[in-house]
Write an enzyme that holds these catalytic residues in place. Structure first.
Site, PDB file in Angstrom:
ATOM      1  N   GLU A  63       0.834  -1.215   0.000  1.00  0.00           N
ATOM      2  CA  GLU A  63       0.000   0.000   0.000  1.00  0.00           C
ATOM      3  C   GLU A  63       0.865   1.260   0.000  1.00  0.00           C
ATOM      4  OE1 GLU A  63      -3.245  -0.179   2.855  1.00  0.00           O
ATOM      5  OE2 GLU A  63      -4.144  -1.885   1.801  1.00  0.00           O
TER       6      GLU A  63
ATOM      7  N   GLU B 166      -5.074  -8.682  -0.406  1.00  0.00           N
ATOM      8  CA  GLU B 166      -5.847  -8.392   0.816  1.00  0.00           C
ATOM      9  C   GLU B 166      -7.306  -8.235   0.423  1.00  0.00           C
ATOM     10  OE1 GLU B 166      -4.536  -5.332   3.526  1.00  0.00           O
ATOM     11  OE2 GLU B 166      -2.424  -5.792   3.128  1.00  0.00           O
TER      12      GLU B 166
HETATM   13  O1  AHR Z   1      -5.404  -5.882   6.938  1.00  0.00           O
HETATM   14  C1  AHR Z   1      -5.331  -4.703   7.668  1.00  0.00           C
HETATM   15  C2  AHR Z   1      -4.660  -3.576   6.895  1.00  0.00           C
HETATM   16  O2  AHR Z   1      -5.445  -3.222   5.798  1.00  0.00           O
HETATM   17  C3  AHR Z   1      -3.318  -3.866   6.290  1.00  0.00           C
HETATM   18  O3  AHR Z   1      -2.278  -3.718   7.202  1.00  0.00           O
HETATM   19  C4  AHR Z   1      -3.212  -2.846   5.221  1.00  0.00           C
HETATM   20  O4  AHR Z   1      -2.399  -3.269   4.151  1.00  0.00           O
HETATM   21  C5  AHR Z   1      -4.646  -2.618   4.805  1.00  0.00           C
HETATM   22  O5  AHR Z   1      -4.956  -1.284   4.737  1.00  0.00           O
END
Ligand code: AHR
Length: 523
Positions: free
Chosen positions: A206, A328
């Site tokens: 990110e 994610e």
């Molecule tokens: O999964 C929780 C968080 O969500 C992670 O650390 C981040 O990459 C995303 O914003």
């Protein structure tokens, strides 16, 4: 009541098995609703990469500490510090790959903090997640050994946000070098002789946000620079993953592909599902049907996101060399009342089971490019497989879906069309039933059927081209309430039960309960 009908098989196959609903008004119906499924065995797509069933485990809340690692001296039964109940549950799940150590945590992580004698490791502050101390007891050795113990590939996320290219290069050498280099020998002195296999390496996380607040252009340039120094011994396979877009930031994907596609093997996107807004997401339990429908609607948005990111990637990489990793995804609700702020601990219900099943079905429709996904997260964080409370553990409805879906790992997807009434709540219309079909390596056919409608069962009449079925049996997951879930006192409240279809001529008929997920094998 409104009917939906999927477009023709040929069109569906051409768009990588996309589901497109074309609403047609029909007369009001009584329960159960009649749904028709047609599976076309001659319309196939690239195999479902088993890594689509991947997990994500971050140093966040009780995900690692307590969830996986309790230390050798713990009263909780453990094997060299890893809790036995969680190890067994994950082995049973056949987890193909685990991404670690973050997340946002990755871009503050200094890998040298997590090697050497545990008692001498520095204690840091986990600034992203609760501001709690990070003992660094769980580091490189603990993670890579854990991945081996559960039979999963390792996906290590490196620090591009606050670390240097040299640190990244040296971490890789420490983990994978077979030479007599000082770093390889340091690893040996720390207890690991053979190099580990690190098949996937993420260059940052990110970068548009917690990983450095970068513009896409800068992120692309940094990716090019950092990945240059990420090396493994000759002949060892390595997939380099560029950190990519948030949700629908298509410009980010475009810039990364334009400027850095030659320096990556995969590009990531992140997308979380929540029922309300980012500021007020809504509770994990005790919700009404409006939150059920909005959650499922938002989960289905994954199809649009993947389709559009893929289209951009196709323009730059028509050969589809670069994979799209949804590394994610999952539900994100308000934290459980009373849980530590910043720990992202939430319950997991039948609604999460539906989100999991719908998301997996979507990934099955995009196997031409989607070759990994990592649900967030494995234990005690967000849409977890497993929840723990001291010595107690429970398996969530999401765990059960992943378990039921195991036959899809490595199977070949088959085009499937669905027609039937839509599920309507208020002004929201969704398909009532979602389907995924695939043939495994032994030739056996598997069907996943999801009834999104919480009020009406479905009678699903299924025909499979070229196949005269003799039987279909498997398991179904459902429950009496929208938020049916397991608790530590009642850990088996919701679990899959036997389910089968009946043969009528050359068709299969399934009585699919309202709000249910079923997976069956067809003989
Ligand atoms: O999964 C929780 C968080 O969500 C992670 O650390 C981040 O990459 C995303 O914003």
């Amino acid at each position: 009541m409104i009917h939906f009908k999927l477009r023709s098989a040929a069109a569906a196959a051409a768009s990588a098995f996309a589901l497109v609903a074309a609403p047609v008004p029909v007369q009001a119906q009584t329960s159960p609703m009649a749904v028709t499924v047609n599976v076309q065995t001659d319309k196939t797509a690239p195999v479902i990469d088993k890594n689509i069933y991947g997990q994500f485990a971050e140093h966040l809340g009780r995900g690692i500490y307590e969830g996986v690692w309790v230390g050798e001296k713990s009263r909780i039964p453990n094997t060299r510090g890893y809790r036995n109940d969680v190890l067994a549950a994950l082995r049973e799940l056949k987890v193909p790959v685990v991404r670690w150590p973050g997340g946002c945590f990755a871009d503050e992580y200094a890998w040298r903090d997590g090697i050497g004698p545990r008692s001498q490791r520095p204690v840091r502050v986990n600034t992203h997640w609760g501001g709690v101390t990070e003992s660094n007891e769980f580091g490189t050795h603990e993670f890579l050994n854990f991945a081996e113990m559960i039979g999963a590939e390792a996906y290590v996320a490196g620090n591009m946000g606050s670390g240097s290219p040299r640190e990244m290069a040296e971490w890789m050498e420490y983990m994978t070098a077979d030479s007599q280099s000082t770093l390889a020998n340091e690893r040996r002195r720390n207890g690991r002789d053979k190099p580990w296999k690190v098949k996937f390496f993420g260059v940052g996380n990110e970068s548009w946000g917690c990983g450095g607040n970068m513009r896409a252009e800068y992120s692309a340039d940094l990716h090019r620079r950092y990945q240059t120094f990420v090396k493994v011994p000759r002949g060892v396979p390595l997939v380099k993953v560029a950190t990519g877009a948030n949700v629908d930031d298509y410009n980010f994907t475009n810039v990364l592909m334009e400027r850095a596609r030659g320096q990556m093997d995969a590009l990531s996107i992140h997308y979380y599902t929540f029922p309300g807004s980012w500021e007020s997401k809504g509770p994990a339990t005790g919700f009404a049907e409006d939150k059920w429908v909005s959650t499922l609607k938002n989960a289905l948005r994954m199809d649009e996101l993947v389709t559009r990111h893929k289209a951009i990637m196709d323009r730059h990489d028509p050969q589809k060399r670069v994979s799209l990793f949804v590394d994610e995804w999952g539900t994100w609700y308000d934290q459980e009342p009373g849980s530590v702020p910043g720990f992202l601990y939430q319950q997991n219900t039948l609604r999460d089971a539906h989100v999991a099943a719908l998301s997996l079905n979507i990934f099955h429709r995009h196997t031409d490019r989607v070759r990994m996904s990592n649900i967030a997260q494995m234990v005690n964080v967000l849409q977890a497989m497993i929840l723990t409370d001291k010595e107690r553990m429970l398996l969530t409805p999401t765990y059960h879906v992943f378990h039921m879906y195991q036959p899809f790992q490595g199977a070949t997807p088959l085009a499937a069309t669905v027609s039937g009434p839509q599920y309507r709540h208020g002004e929201t219309f969704l398909p009532s039933v979602d389907v995924s079909a695939a043939r495994d390596a032994s030739g056996r056919l598997h069907l996943a059927l999801v009834n999104l409608d919480p009020n009406r069962p479905a009678q699903v009449t299924t025909s499979i081209s070229g196949v005269t079925p003799r039987a279909a049996s498997g398991r179904v997951l459902t429950g009496p309430a929208l938020d049916t879930h397991n608790t530590f006192d009642r850990p088996n409240t919701i679990q899959p039960v036997a389910f089968s279809g009946r043969v009528e001529g050359d068709r299969l008929v399934f009585d699919l309960p309202a709000k249910s997920v079923a997976v069956v094998a067809v003989d």
